[in-house]
Design a protein around this motif. Structure first.
Motif, short mmCIF file in Angstrom:
data_model
loop_
_atom_site.label_atom_id
_atom_site.label_comp_id
_atom_site.label_asym_id
_atom_site.label_seq_id
_atom_site.Cartn_x
_atom_site.Cartn_y
_atom_site.Cartn_z
N LYS A 120 0.83 -1.20 0.00
CA LYS A 120 0.00 0.00 0.00
C LYS A 120 0.87 1.25 0.00
CE LYS A 120 -4.09 2.04 2.07
NZ LYS A 120 -5.17 1.89 3.08
N MET A 121 2.02 1.19 0.66
CA MET A 121 2.93 2.32 0.67
C MET A 121 3.41 2.62 -0.75
SD MET A 121 4.47 4.61 2.56
CE MET A 121 4.65 4.04 4.26
N ARG A 122 3.73 1.59 -1.51
CA ARG A 122 4.15 1.78 -2.89
C ARG A 122 3.09 2.51 -3.70
NH1 ARG A 122 6.33 -4.35 -3.28
NH2 ARG A 122 8.53 -3.99 -2.75
N ALA A 123 1.82 2.11 -3.50
CA ALA A 123 0.72 2.74 -4.23
C ALA A 123 0.49 4.18 -3.77
CB ALA A 123 -0.56 1.93 -4.06
N ALA A 124 0.54 4.40 -2.46
CA ALA A 124 0.27 5.73 -1.92
C ALA A 124 1.33 6.75 -2.33
CB ALA A 124 0.18 5.66 -0.39
N MET A 125 2.57 6.30 -2.49
CA MET A 125 3.67 7.21 -2.80
C MET A 125 4.06 7.20 -4.26
SD MET A 125 4.55 8.95 -0.16
CE MET A 125 6.23 9.48 -0.49
N ASP A 126 3.23 6.59 -5.10
CA ASP A 126 3.51 6.58 -6.53
C ASP A 126 3.54 8.02 -7.06
OD1 ASP A 126 3.75 5.61 -9.23
OD2 ASP A 126 1.63 6.06 -9.49
N GLY A 127 4.52 8.32 -7.88
CA GLY A 127 4.64 9.66 -8.45
C GLY A 127 5.72 10.49 -7.79
N VAL A 128 6.00 10.20 -6.51
CA VAL A 128 7.07 10.94 -5.82
C VAL A 128 8.19 10.01 -5.39
CG1 VAL A 128 5.48 12.72 -5.04
CG2 VAL A 128 5.97 10.77 -3.56
N SER A 129 7.97 8.70 -5.55
CA SER A 129 9.00 7.75 -5.13
C SER A 129 8.91 6.50 -5.98
CB SER A 129 8.83 7.38 -3.65
OG SER A 129 7.60 6.70 -3.46
N ARG A 130 9.90 5.63 -5.82
CA ARG A 130 9.93 4.38 -6.57
C ARG A 130 10.82 3.38 -5.81
NH1 ARG A 130 14.00 6.32 -11.49
NH2 ARG A 130 15.93 6.23 -10.26
N ALA A 131 10.87 2.16 -6.31
CA ALA A 131 11.78 1.13 -5.79
C ALA A 131 11.67 0.96 -4.28
CB ALA A 131 13.23 1.45 -6.19
N TRP A 132 10.42 0.86 -3.79
CA TRP A 132 10.22 0.68 -2.34
C TRP A 132 10.64 -0.71 -1.91
CZ3 TRP A 132 8.67 3.38 1.97
CH2 TRP A 132 8.35 4.74 1.76
N GLU A 133 11.45 -0.76 -0.88
CA GLU A 133 11.83 -2.01 -0.23
C GLU A 133 11.57 -1.84 1.27
OE1 GLU A 133 15.89 -2.59 -1.26
OE2 GLU A 133 15.49 -2.83 -3.41
N LEU A 134 11.79 -2.88 2.04
CA LEU A 134 11.52 -2.78 3.47
C LEU A 134 12.41 -1.77 4.17
CD1 LEU A 134 10.87 -6.51 4.47
CD2 LEU A 134 9.21 -4.64 4.32
N ASN A 135 13.64 -1.60 3.70
CA ASN A 135 14.60 -0.74 4.40
C ASN A 135 14.92 0.56 3.69
OD1 ASN A 135 14.96 -2.64 6.53
ND2 ASN A 135 16.31 -3.83 5.20
N SER A 136 14.41 0.75 2.47
CA SER A 136 14.75 1.98 1.75
C SER A 136 13.78 2.22 0.61
CB SER A 136 16.18 1.91 1.20
OG SER A 136 16.29 0.89 0.22
N ALA A 137 13.81 3.45 0.09
CA ALA A 137 13.02 3.83 -1.08
C ALA A 137 13.76 4.94 -1.80
CB ALA A 137 11.63 4.29 -0.68
#
Length: 230
Positions: free
Chosen positions: A35-52
């Motif tokens: 859900k974090m990946r979806a919520a932050m789409d457009g301002v971030s990418r490559a979400w992992e547990l320890n970094s983005a």
């Protein structure tokens, strides 16, 4: 500097620890990574547990308005330190930032926290569907998050070109898009990629490309399908 993603999935920038380090904090549990990946789409990418990876242009726009020259110099020095550590992508400027989950954010002082983003109404002319979209979120993200499957979702980075639309009403900010799929002439006519535009007002858009063809074929099939006899 902290990037706080709060309980409402809204990203804010807090400067309570100065401009020496950069860290993402959130009260959400790490099981909410999808859900974090979806919520932050457009301002971030490559979400992992320890970094983005955070878009440097978004970060600068989020906290840079009205700042002094000394502050901007401090921000530039921070980016330079992160670049020296290998945290900055030289190709497009995205910054790899550590993430801390399950943080008690009530102890964080707002400081110069950025106000929550504006929310706009988006209408798909072809289908009549409407949805809400934050000014920080791409139109594609807003559409997908609302549960509308009419827009195809691909790379979310402006490279594949499958989310072409034509904006017929409203204002928007436009991110980088592949010129293989969207030309300067297209942009002048309002033809853009939904994953790379961010609403500045209420918007109305028409589907373009494969999405438009799919909706047209669906409508044609419905018209031609005979009614079943009772």
């Amino acid at each position: 500097m902290l990037i706080l993603i709060d309980g409402e999935w809204c990203a804010r920038v807090l400067q309570c620890n100065g401009l020496h380090e950069l860290l993402i904090v959130t009260p959400h549990h790490r099981r909410h990574l999808p859900k974090m990946r979806a919520a932050m789409d457009g301002v971030s990418r490559a979400w992992e547990l320890n970094s983005a990876e955070i878009d440097q242009k978004w970060l600068l726009a989020a906290v840079g308005a009205g700042k002094t020259d000394s502050w901007r110099e401090g921000f530039g020095a921070l980016v330079a330190r992160l670049w020296a550590r290998g945290q900055v992508d030289e190709a497009d400027g995205f910054i790899r930032v550590p993430v801390r989950w399950g943080i008690d954010v009530s102890s964080l002082k707002p400081g110069n926290a950025r106000k929550k983003p504006d929310c706009h109404r988006i209408r798909i002319e072809d289908t009549g569907q409407e949805f809400s979209c934050l000014s920080e979120s791409s139109v594609l993200h807003g559409c997908v998050f609302a549960g509308h499957g009419v827009l195809p979702s691909g790379c979310h980075g402006g490279g594949c070109g499958i989310c072409r639309i034509k904006v017929v009403q409203g204002r928007y900010a436009c991110g980088q898009m592949s010129r293989q799929h969207v030309s300067d002439e297209d942009i002048a006519q309002g033809i853009v990629l939904a994953c790379r535009i961010y609403p500045l007002s209420d918007l109305v858009f028409e589907l373009a490309g494969k999405a438009a063809s799919r909706v047209k074929d669906t409508n044609t099939t419905r018209v031609q399908s005979p009614r079943r006899e009772q």
